[in-house]
Design a protein around this motif. Sequence first.
Motif, PDB file in Angstrom:
ATOM      1  N   PHE A 180      33.766 -27.105 -23.893  1.00 24.92           N
ATOM      2  CA  PHE A 180      34.943 -27.941 -24.117  1.00 24.92           C
ATOM      3  C   PHE A 180      35.514 -27.805 -25.528  1.00 24.92           C
ATOM      4  N   GLY A 181      35.071 -26.800 -26.267  1.00 24.18           N
ATOM      5  CA  GLY A 181      35.598 -26.567 -27.600  1.00 24.18           C
ATOM      6  C   GLY A 181      35.154 -27.583 -28.630  1.00 24.18           C
ATOM      7  N   GLN A 182      34.088 -28.353 -28.311  1.00 25.92           N
ATOM      8  CA  GLN A 182      33.695 -29.448 -29.200  1.00 25.92           C
ATOM      9  C   GLN A 182      33.121 -28.952 -30.530  1.00 25.92           C
ATOM     10  N   LEU A 183      32.573 -27.739 -30.576  1.00 23.95           N
ATOM     11  CA  LEU A 183      31.961 -27.256 -31.814  1.00 23.95           C
ATOM     12  C   LEU A 183      32.985 -26.708 -32.801  1.00 23.95           C
ATOM     13  N   ARG A 184      34.192 -26.462 -32.356  1.00 28.70           N
ATOM     14  CA  ARG A 184      35.211 -25.895 -33.240  1.00 28.70           C
ATOM     15  C   ARG A 184      36.351 -26.884 -33.522  1.00 28.70           C
ATOM     16  N   GLY A 185      36.159 -28.122 -33.127  1.00 27.01           N
ATOM     17  CA  GLY A 185      37.198 -29.110 -33.387  1.00 27.01           C
ATOM     18  C   GLY A 185      38.421 -28.957 -32.509  1.00 27.01           C
ATOM     19  N   GLU A 186      38.286 -28.210 -31.404  1.00 29.61           N
ATOM     20  CA  GLU A 186      39.426 -28.000 -30.503  1.00 29.61           C
ATOM     21  C   GLU A 186      39.185 -28.705 -29.165  1.00 29.61           C
ATOM     22  N   TYR A 187      38.479 -29.808 -29.219  1.00 29.65           N
ATOM     23  CA  TYR A 187      38.067 -30.512 -28.004  1.00 29.65           C
ATOM     24  C   TYR A 187      39.274 -30.985 -27.210  1.00 29.65           C
ATOM     25  N   TRP A 188      39.225 -30.775 -25.880  1.00 32.83           N
ATOM     26  CA  TRP A 188      40.394 -31.110 -25.061  1.00 32.83           C
ATOM     27  C   TRP A 188      40.072 -31.967 -23.841  1.00 32.83           C
TER      28      TRP A 188
END
Length: 439
Positions: A238-246
């Motif tokens: 979910f992109g949570q590790l790169r700050g792109e969580y959606w």
Amino acid sequence: PWSHFITWSLRTTGHLPWWNPYTLMGEPFAGNIQAAIFYPPKLLLIALTAALGRDLSLWSLEVLFMLHIAWGGLGAYRLLRQQGTTFSSAMLGGTIFSLGAPTACFAEHMGLLTSVAWLPWFLIALCQMERRRDISSIAPVGLTAAMMILAGHPPGFLPGLVLGSLVYVMWAWQRQTHYVRAAGLLIGALALAVLLSAAAWLPAYQLQKHAITTETERSAMEGLPLVAAASFFWPNLFGQLRGEYWMSPVNPIFVHTYESIAGLLLLIGGVSGLLRSRRARPFLAAAAVAGLWMFGKDFFVSQLMYYLSPRGVAGGFHASYVLSHFTLFFALLAGLALDAYTRGVRDEIFPAKFCVLGAGVTLAMALVIVAAGAFAPANSPLTGRAGQVGGSLLVTTLMLGSCAVVLRQHAGAHLAARTRIAGALCALVLFDLIVVGSG
């Protein structure tokens, strides 16, 4: 800020602060259990800083936190060695517990992971007490449990006390003698822990009775969303590790459960042997309870714990944070599974051909997802997400391929070769959790 306030008060007034005048119109500071005002390692750091006439730096707290992460990993290693495992198996368990999902996603909750770092040491003391069955063995259990409580985070120490007691009960049940004595020792040890930590929890309990709280039931029982289970094998889905969580509105720290591909394969491949192992059954039971508990209302455990707990305590159970406790039992089971292979009890860890097949399937899925994003309309959210999701799936492909290389000739290998393979798996897990698991 709380730690800085304690240091300032000690340096300027010469005593610990019982009242905080800076929040709203003031509040009892000693009743704030999360301030961990009586936690010995933190209090020692604060006292040394105050004695030098300095303010407490964030850097010093970070160092203390990292030492606790190492302490927890050392405890998992020591617990596995206590269970008779090989060096490599114990190292693998310690690595997974130190660097697994909680360290990646809960690192801002210093109190939580500081408390959970004492859980393996609590289990070590419980194991010694169960084996010795004497009064003197109560002291280490009470001390380690008190350290968990004094660290100041109820979602850390409350599930730890419950799950540790469950493991102890299963150890006592396996011996099938002197149940009353075993139960009396456990009650005595927990009573000692309560007495040793009374300075921290008693003001908090008194304050809780007069507090106006909201959403206590909801926060205690709401756990990880079920989709978080996908991240056991699909990191950063979910992109949570790169700050792109959606995936709004779920908190992004609650969708990361990655404990390494190799660790997962060890557990899957060794589950039948673990079910037959007397050493593993107590940890399997605790892992099953913690695994159901951390998903909150989707299962029954979080509701059961909430409604069985007394008023003023029930609100301290936060199902989502039980992932930290689950990680310990996951690590212990992976270590026991590797130990069974290293000693020749199991013929193989996991079929290498299935690793190759899995790598092929995940690679195909990644290419399809990336292609879908490439041909999507320019304004479609799929364009950015497809590359991100496909990229994280390519990482899974890489880790499965690496496992296939390590395991290509492991079936039927002699003991010396098995030791080398175990060491290679430890190195692979270390790389996986640092580079992939935390980004």
